[in-house]
Design a protein around this motif. Structure first.
Motif, PDB file in Angstrom:
ATOM      1  N   VAL A   1      34.541   3.667  -6.672  1.00 56.32           N
ATOM      2  CA  VAL A   1      35.746   4.351  -7.157  1.00 56.32           C
ATOM      3  C   VAL A   1      36.740   4.580  -6.021  1.00 56.32           C
ATOM      4  O   VAL A   1      37.957   4.468  -6.218  1.00 56.32           O
ATOM      5  CB  VAL A   1      35.358   5.687  -7.834  1.00 56.32           C
ATOM      6  N   PHE A   2      36.250   4.881  -4.833  1.00 49.36           N
ATOM      7  CA  PHE A   2      37.143   5.064  -3.682  1.00 49.36           C
ATOM      8  C   PHE A   2      37.908   3.779  -3.391  1.00 49.36           C
ATOM      9  O   PHE A   2      39.089   3.817  -3.019  1.00 49.36           O
ATOM     10  CB  PHE A   2      36.345   5.462  -2.442  1.00 49.36           C
ATOM     11  N   ILE A   3      37.244   2.653  -3.547  1.00 54.19           N
ATOM     12  CA  ILE A   3      37.900   1.371  -3.267  1.00 54.19           C
ATOM     13  C   ILE A   3      39.024   1.112  -4.257  1.00 54.19           C
ATOM     14  O   ILE A   3      40.091   0.614  -3.889  1.00 54.19           O
ATOM     15  CB  ILE A   3      36.865   0.224  -3.302  1.00 54.19           C
ATOM     16  N   GLN A   4      38.817   1.446  -5.534  1.00 56.99           N
ATOM     17  CA  GLN A   4      39.802   1.100  -6.559  1.00 56.99           C
ATOM     18  C   GLN A   4      40.881   2.155  -6.767  1.00 56.99           C
ATOM     19  O   GLN A   4      41.892   1.881  -7.405  1.00 56.99           O
ATOM     20  CB  GLN A   4      39.101   0.861  -7.892  1.00 56.99           C
TER      21      GLN A   4
ATOM     22  N   ALA B   1      42.420  10.883 -15.057  1.00 54.63           N
ATOM     23  CA  ALA B   1      41.276  10.947 -15.980  1.00 54.63           C
ATOM     24  C   ALA B   1      40.454   9.667 -15.906  1.00 54.63           C
ATOM     25  O   ALA B   1      39.222   9.692 -16.054  1.00 54.63           O
ATOM     26  CB  ALA B   1      41.769  11.185 -17.399  1.00 54.63           C
ATOM     27  N   LYS B   2      41.108   8.540 -15.651  1.00 47.26           N
ATOM     28  CA  LYS B   2      40.400   7.262 -15.593  1.00 47.26           C
ATOM     29  C   LYS B   2      39.496   7.157 -14.367  1.00 47.26           C
ATOM     30  O   LYS B   2      38.637   6.267 -14.317  1.00 47.26           O
ATOM     31  CB  LYS B   2      41.404   6.108 -15.601  1.00 47.26           C
ATOM     32  N   VAL B   3      39.677   8.040 -13.398  1.00 48.08           N
ATOM     33  CA  VAL B   3      38.771   8.068 -12.249  1.00 48.08           C
ATOM     34  C   VAL B   3      37.347   8.346 -12.738  1.00 48.08           C
ATOM     35  O   VAL B   3      36.382   7.695 -12.318  1.00 48.08           O
ATOM     36  CB  VAL B   3      39.208   9.128 -11.232  1.00 48.08           C
ATOM     37  N   TYR B   4      37.208   9.294 -13.656  1.00 46.91           N
ATOM     38  CA  TYR B   4      35.890   9.631 -14.189  1.00 46.91           C
ATOM     39  C   TYR B   4      35.371   8.538 -15.115  1.00 46.91           C
ATOM     40  O   TYR B   4      34.167   8.317 -15.207  1.00 46.91           O
ATOM     41  CB  TYR B   4      35.952  10.981 -14.909  1.00 46.91           C
TER      42      TYR B   4
END
Length: 249
Positions: free
Chosen positions: A49-52, A145-148
């Motif tokens: 997730v950090f990468i994107q 929200a899409k992070v989760y």
């Protein structure tokens, strides 16, 4: 802010489902812990997730996490009443009569719209300016929200990766029975971590936040319609009838 009892109940039930299920199956609580599986699944998931994710988006995702248990308080019925009241003031005292209402508003979005009314902005201009701000806010919050959602997508895959690594360890130590149990446990626990965290935590959080963002946008759309109607000089009763359509059935 208001407390969301459903979210609290859901979290408790999720914990009971996993821990209680492990106990009832005879595995015990200790079987659910594996440091290797934890590192593989959770560190790997957050790494993906950090990468994107751009840092501002991730930071916003952390900020709005509290909305799961304490969402912004929205009172559409009260808001509709205020809009009707503003329209009555505008009909009696003109748009300048709303000047006293501007400073009393805590919501910057509402304050901006009222100020444009007082300044005599054209209805089309009011709609255009406020809709740009609405769309920008909605996009920003939806991306957060899409992070989760991303966490929920990657976690099961990392769980499978952990399972494969655990089985590799088993295959490399077939001649050492003492290491077989640990490797097999890591494989299964990693799968539990990945699938469990995705379906009981990350994806529900994403869905809850998206719903909250949509509710806020709907509320602001009602405000825009009301302010534009006031600018057009529509009858307060007609405004109230139109805004009824925004209320939840």
């Amino acid at each position: 802010m208001s407390l969301d009892k459903m979210s609290f109940a859901g979290l408790v039930m999720a914990v009971v489902a996993v821990l209680g299920g492990s106990i009832l199956k005879g595995s015990g609580l200790g079987a659910l812990w594996s440091s290797a599986a934890f590192v593989i699944v959770f560190v790997g998931t957050f790494a993906a997730v950090f990468i994107q994710t751009p840092f501002p988006t991730f930071r916003r995702a952390v900020v709005i996490l509290r909305w799961v248990f304490s969402p912004p308080a929205l009172a559409p019925v009260e808001t509709m009443g205020r809009i009707v009241e503003w329209s009555n003031i505008a009909r009696k005292s003109g748009l300048l009569g709303l000047e006293a209402e501007v400073e009393s508003q805590s919501d910057p979005f509402v304050r901006k719209g009222l100020q444009m009314l007082v300044d005599g902005a054209e209805p089309a201009t009011i709609r255009s300016v406020l809709e740009v701000e609405l769309n920008t806010r909605e996009h920003t919050e939806q991306q957060a929200a899409k992070v989760y959602e991303g966490l929920g997508i990657y976690a099961p895959t990392l769980g499978i990766l952990g399972a494969v690594l655990g089985l590799m360890a088993v295959m490399q130590n077939l001649s050492d029975p003492d290491k077989l149990g640990h490797g097999i446990a890591t494989a299964f626990v990693a799968t539990i971590y990945g699938i469990g965290s995705a379906n009981l935590i990350f994806l529900p959080i994403a869905a809850k936040l998206k719903g909250t963002v949509n509710a806020q946008s709907r509320h602001r759309e009602m405000l825009i319609e009301g302010l534009v109607a006031i600018a057009l000089g529509e009858n307060p009763r007609n405004i109230e009838s139109r805004l009824q359509g925004f209320l939840e059935i």
